[in-house]
Scaffold this active site. Structure first.
Site, PDB file in Angstrom:
ATOM      1  N   LYS A   1       0.825  -1.205   0.000  1.00 53.22           N
ATOM      2  CA  LYS A   1       0.000   0.000   0.000  1.00 53.22           C
ATOM      3  C   LYS A   1       0.871   1.272   0.000  1.00 53.22           C
ATOM      4  O   LYS A   1       2.071   1.218   0.255  1.00 53.22           O
ATOM      5  CB  LYS A   1      -0.937  -0.006   1.214  1.00 53.22           C
ATOM      6  CG  LYS A   1      -1.837  -1.253   1.307  1.00 53.22           C
ATOM      7  CD  LYS A   1      -2.779  -1.392   0.114  1.00 53.22           C
ATOM      8  CE  LYS A   1      -4.025  -2.207   0.396  1.00 53.22           C
ATOM      9  NZ  LYS A   1      -3.865  -3.677   0.265  1.00 53.22           N
TER      10      LYS A   1
HETATM   11  C1  LIG Z   1      -5.128  -4.576   1.057  1.00 50.93           C
HETATM   12  C2  LIG Z   1      -6.593  -4.583   1.133  1.00 50.93           C
HETATM   13  C3  LIG Z   1      -7.282  -5.117   2.239  1.00 50.93           C
HETATM   14  C4  LIG Z   1      -6.607  -5.934   3.295  1.00 50.93           C
HETATM   15  O1  LIG Z   1      -5.672  -5.282   4.035  1.00 50.93           O
HETATM   16  P1  LIG Z   1      -4.524  -6.133   4.775  1.00 50.93           P
HETATM   17  O2  LIG Z   1      -3.802  -5.085   5.544  1.00 50.93           O
HETATM   18  O3  LIG Z   1      -3.693  -6.773   3.720  1.00 50.93           O
HETATM   19  O4  LIG Z   1      -5.195  -7.127   5.655  1.00 50.93           O
HETATM   20  C5  LIG Z   1      -8.658  -4.966   2.284  1.00 50.93           C
HETATM   21  N1  LIG Z   1      -9.335  -4.363   1.316  1.00 50.93           N
HETATM   22  C6  LIG Z   1      -8.724  -3.866   0.221  1.00 50.93           C
HETATM   23  C7  LIG Z   1      -9.543  -3.180  -0.825  1.00 50.93           C
HETATM   24  C8  LIG Z   1      -7.339  -3.987   0.089  1.00 50.93           C
HETATM   25  O5  LIG Z   1      -6.742  -3.530  -1.019  1.00 50.93           O
END
Ligand SMILES: *Cc1c(COP(=O)(O)O)cnc(C)c1O
Length: 386
Positions: free
Chosen positions: A184
Site C-alpha cells: 500500500k
Molecule cells: C489490502 C486490502 C485489504 C486488506 O488489508 P490487509 O492489511 O492486507 O489485511 C482490504 N481491502 C482492500 C480493498 C485492500 O486492497
C-alpha cells in the site's frame, strides 16, 4: 537479462533512521500493548490524515472484522464485487451475508443507483470500497443509508491521504478502515487502522482489538487480538517522515504515464475528479477492444519482458466458490463489474520506479498497438506464424 519491474515495490525509509527506534524498544523492553510508539503513531496519523480518531491494527483485514463488530452489524451487507477478497471475507467471518451491487463504469466504485433495490429487512449496512483511492459517491451512499437506517463502513484500504473538497474521505460514513500492508501507499510491513468520529467509539474499538479487556480483570466484549506492535508503530513514524515525497513521486509517475499513453488507441487511463486530491495508489488502465491484444495477451507479453502488471480486480469476488451461490453474485446482476474485470490491468507504479523502467512498460504497450502497425508481433502472440 532485463531487470524485473513489479507492479509495486514497498516504500522503505533509510534503514539508519529506523535503528534508533529499535534501540529504544530494546532498552525499554516494551514490545506491544499500546506502547509509546503506538500512541505517537495514532496521534501523528490522525493529524496527518485530518481525522478525529484513529485506532491502529496489526493489519487491515482485522480492522475490517473489528469495525463490523464495533457497529454490531447483522444480517445482510451490501458491498462491491470489485475489490480484494478481504472486503467480502470480513463479512463471512462475522456470519454476515454479502449482497453484491454493481459498480459505476467511471469510478469502479459501488453504484448508489444499484443499492436501493437490494435492500431487504435484513440489510443493516453498506460496505463500499474507494477503489484505487478514487472516492465513492459518498453523498449518494449516505443519502440511502440515512433513508433506510443503514450503517456505512468504508473499506478505504486504497485511500490513504485522499481528500475530496479539501476534506479527508476517511471521515465519511460511520467508520473507515485503512491497510498499511507492504503493497500500500503507506506501509508498516503489515498494519491497518480504523478511523472513527468519536472518542467513545474509539474506546470500544480499543477494547475489541485487545480481547475485550477494559481493565486488568474486566472483559467487556468477546474481543480479538489485533493490536499493532511497537516495531510496526515505530516504523510507521519513520515512514510518515517520507510519505509526502512518496506521494509526489507517485504523482509524477502518474502524469508521465498519462502523457506517454494518451495517443495509444484502446488503452484508457483513469483520472480523479478535479475536487479530489488523489494518492495515485495504482495505475489502472482499461484494455479496450480497439487495442489489438486482449488484456490477458498484454499481461502475458509484459510478463515475458519481466514486467509484472496485475489484473486487479480479476476475477470478481462474487465469482469465487464461497460467494457464487448467492443470488446477487450472478453475472447478470453485475454486468459493469464483469466487463471491467475483463479489461482491467494495473501497471507498475511506486515511488522509485525509474523513468527508464517506465519507458520500457510504455514501449511494450506501444509496440503492439495498432499505431505501430507491427502486425507480425500480434500474430506471434496468438501462437500463429505470420
Ligand atoms: C489490502 C486490502 C485489504 C486488506 O488489508 P490487509 O492489511 O492486507 O489485511 C482490504 N481491502 C482492500 C480493498 C485492500 O486492497
Amino acid at each position: 537479462m532485463k531487470n524485473n519491474v513489479y507492479v509495486t515495490s514497498p516504500l522503505l525509509p533509510p534503514l539508519e533512521e529506523f535503528i534508533p527506534y529499535l534501540e529504544q524498544i530494546w532498552e525499554n523492553k516494551f514490545l506491544t500493548n499500546g506502547g509509546q510508539f503506538h500512541q505517537q503513531l495514532e496521534k501523528a496519523l490522525a493529524e496527518y490524515l485530518g481525522v478525529e480518531h484513529l485506532c491502529l491494527f496489526s493489519n487491515g483485514t482485522l480492522a475490517l472484522l473489528t469495525a463490523l463488530q464495533a457497529l454490531r452489524i447483522t444480517g445482510e451487507v451490501i458491498t462491491t464485487p470489485y475489490s480484494f477478497v478481504a472486503t467480502s471475507h470480513s463479512l463471512l467471518w462475522n456470519g454476515l451475508t454479502p449482497v453484491f451491487a454493481d459498480i459505476d463504469p467511471v469510478t469502479c466504485n459501488i453504484d448508489p443507483a444499484k443499492i436501493e433495490q437490494l435492500i431487504t429487512p435484513a440489510t443493516s449496512a453498506i460496505l463500499p470500497v474507494h477503489c484505487y483511492g478514487i472516492p465513492c459517491d459518498v453523498d449518494g451512499i449516505q443519502k440511502i443509508a440515512d433513508a433506510w437506517g443503514l450503517k456505512v463502513i468504508y473499506d478505504a484500504a486504497h485511500a490513504f491521504g485522499v481528500k475530496k473538497d479539501g476534506q479527508s474521505v476517511l471521515n465519511c460514513g460511520d467508520l473507515s478502515i485503512l491497510s498499511f500492508h507492504a503493497t500500500k501507499v503507506f506501509n508498516t510491513f503489515e498494519g491497518g487502522a480504523i478511523i472513527c468520529p468519536d472518542a467513545r467509539m474509539k474506546q470500544r474499538i480499543d477494547y475489541l482489538k485487545n480481547f475485550g479487556f477494559a481493565g486488568e480483570t474486566t472483559v467487556v466484549a468477546p474481543g480479538i487480538n489485533a493490536k499493532m506492535n511497537e516495531v510496526q508503530a515505530a516504523f510507521g513514524l519513520v515512514q510518515l517522515q517520507h510519505i509526502d515525497g512518496a506521494l509526489a513521486a507517485r504523482r509524477a509517475i502518474y502524469e508521465r504515464y498519462c502523457e506517454l499513453l494518451s495517443d495509444i488507441d484502446g488503452i484508457e487511463s483513469f483520472s480523479a475528479p478535479d475536487n479530489v486530491e488523489w494518492n495515485h495508489a495504482y495505475y489502472p488502465v482499461l484494455v479496450n477492444e480497439s487495442y489489438p491484444l486482449s488484456r490477458d495477451q498484454l499481461y502475458d507479453v509484459l510478463k515475458e519482458e519481466n514486467i509484472y502488471s496485475r489484473r486487479y480486480f480479476y476475477p470478481l469476488i462474487s465469482s469465487f466458490s464461497m460467494y457464487r451461490h448467492l443470488p446477487s453474485a450472478s453475472p447478470q446482476n453485475l454486468p459493469v463489474a464483469e466487463g471491467i474485470s475483463q479489461k482491467i490491468l494495473c501497471l507498475p507504479i511506486f515511488p522509485d520506479l525509474s523513468e527508464s523502467d517506465q519507458d520500457r512498460v510504455v514501449a511494450m504497450i506501444r509496440q503492439y498497438s495498432a499505431a505501430s502497425a507491427n502486425q507480425p508481433l500480434v500474430a506471434q502472440v496468438d501462437g500463429e506464424v505470420a
